[in-house]
Structure formats: structure tokens, C-alpha cells
Design an enzyme around this catalytic site. Structure first.
Site, mmCIF file in Angstrom:
data_model
loop_
_atom_site.group_PDB
_atom_site.id
_atom_site.type_symbol
_atom_site.label_atom_id
_atom_site.label_comp_id
_atom_site.label_asym_id
_atom_site.label_seq_id
_atom_site.Cartn_x
_atom_site.Cartn_y
_atom_site.Cartn_z
ATOM 1 N N GLY A 154 -0.159 -1.364 9.170
ATOM 2 C CA GLY A 154 0.277 -0.012 8.872
ATOM 3 C C GLY A 154 1.321 0.533 9.829
ATOM 4 N NE ARG B 143 4.491 -8.351 24.617
ATOM 5 C CZ ARG B 143 3.810 -7.242 24.342
ATOM 6 N NH1 ARG B 143 4.215 -6.441 23.380
ATOM 7 N NH2 ARG B 143 2.734 -6.922 25.000
ATOM 8 C CB THR C 145 14.034 -5.602 17.254
ATOM 9 O OG1 THR C 145 13.404 -6.281 18.347
ATOM 10 C CG2 THR C 145 13.593 -4.139 17.224
ATOM 11 C CE LYS C 146 15.552 -9.817 20.936
ATOM 12 N NZ LYS C 146 16.779 -9.264 20.562
ATOM 13 C CG ASN D 286 -2.285 0.625 0.924
ATOM 14 O OD1 ASN D 286 -2.343 1.650 0.240
ATOM 15 N ND2 ASN D 286 -3.343 0.046 1.433
ATOM 16 C CG HIS E 76 24.432 3.568 10.130
ATOM 17 N ND1 HIS E 76 25.163 3.998 9.053
ATOM 18 C CD2 HIS E 76 23.133 3.773 9.807
ATOM 19 C CE1 HIS E 76 24.335 4.464 8.118
ATOM 20 N NE2 HIS E 76 23.105 4.334 8.561
#
Length: 183
Positions: free
Chosen positions: A140, A178, A163-164, A83, A113
Site C-alpha cells: 500500500g 532497497r 527509484t531504481k 486495490n 519532467h
């Protein structure tokens, strides 16, 4: 000796200001500009532009505006839909399976970085690939961070920061994202 592009794709520190990489980003940005400024009624032209940019099966659709770094590192499966305002920083590979839906403002970031400020100031960076399985829906405003794998049949809630890795057959949400329910 590896080129900066080879280092980039290997996940090693590389110099993003390299002449070859700069030219490739400019090529992609010109195609993206053309895509984002084309008429919505020109669906065939828009698909032609995208096929110059990304690797995709025949059945896919991306709404404008869309942004990416290189394009050639993006591979999408059948029935892919992104979208409005999708951003894919494809400094490394982004592999997206079949029947994947991205809601508005979804962001996939392979670029990262160093946490060492002195190393960051050298202009070098690195990247980790992202893999999204089949039959995935990403809500979204979700952000998928470098190196993440999302399993088949997963749903990622709106606004999540992933993040995992996320396993198959789950609903996951939050910041950090999670698992909140097995399907």
C-alpha cells in the site's frame, strides 16, 4: 518528423498539450469517470469499460477508484488485481506480468519532467516505461518511479518509493526502496 505522440512513446521531450494527446486523455478520462461511478454490483459492465481502456487478459480485476492518463499504454497479465485508488500515469508503456497484486494507493508514474526549470516551463515533458514482472506484490502507498523494472517474485513494502530497478526474488522496502532480503 515525429508526432508528439511518437515522441512521447519514444521517451523524447514532447508537448503534452498537443491536440491529439489532449483528445486521447479526454477519451480515457470519460471512460474512467464511467468506471469509477458505476455500481460495484455491475462487475461485467465495469470490466467492459476497462477493456476499452487497457490491454488485459481475461482474469484481472481493478477496484474503483482507478486513474490513468491514456489507458492504451497499460498491459496487464493474468490474475492481475489492483486495490482501491490505483494511479497509473501511462504516458509511456506500463507492462505488468501475471499474478501481480497492487495494494491500495499504489502509484505507477512513467511521466517525468526536466530538472532544468527553463525547459520545464516550455510545457514539454518526457516519460520512461515501467515493467513489473510475474508474481509481484506491491504494498500500500508504494510509488514506482519512471523507468523502473521490478523483477519476478518480488515484494515491495508498503510506502516504498522505488527509484531504481529491483531484482528477482527479493523483498525490498523504504524510501528510497532497497533490497532488504533475498527470497
Amino acid at each position: 518528423m515525429k508526432s508528439e505522440k511518437e515522441k512521447m512513446l519514444a521517451g523524447d521531450l514532447y508537448y503534452a498539450g498537443d491536440e491529439e494527446l489532449t483528445k486521447e486523455r479526454e477519451y480515457a478520462r470519460n471512460l474512467i469517470f464511467e468506471f469509477n461511478h458505476s455500481k460495484p454490483s455491475g462487475k461485467d459492465k465495469r470490466q467492459e469499460i476497462l477493456k476499452k481502456l487497457i490491454t488485459a487478459k481475461d482474469s484481472f480485476y481493478i477496484e474503483a477508484p482507478f486513474y490513468c492518463d491514456y489507458g492504451y499504454n497499460i498491459e496487464v497479465g493474468e490474475n492481475f488485481y489492483a486495490n482501491y485508488s490505483c494511479i497509473i500515469l501511462d504516458v509511456n508503456k506500463v507492462k505488468i506480468g501475471d499474478n501481480v497484486l497492487l495494494a491500495p494507493n499504489v502509484q505507477l508514474y512513467t511521466a517525468t519532467h526536466s530538472i532544468d526549470p527553463a525547459e520545464r516551463l516550455t510545457g514539454k515533458e518526457y516519460a520512461k516505461p515501467i515493467v513489473i514482472g510475474n508474481n509481484v506484490w506491491i504494498g500500500g502507498g508504494a510509488i514506482i518511479c519512471p523507468g523502473v523494472k521490478i523483477g519476478d517474485n518480488a515484494t515491495i513494502g508498503a510506502g516504498s518509493v522505488v527509484t531504481k530497478n529491483i531484482p528477482d526474488n527479493v523483498i525490498a522496502a523504504g524510501n528510497p526502496c532497497r533490497v532488504i532480503k533475498n527470497i
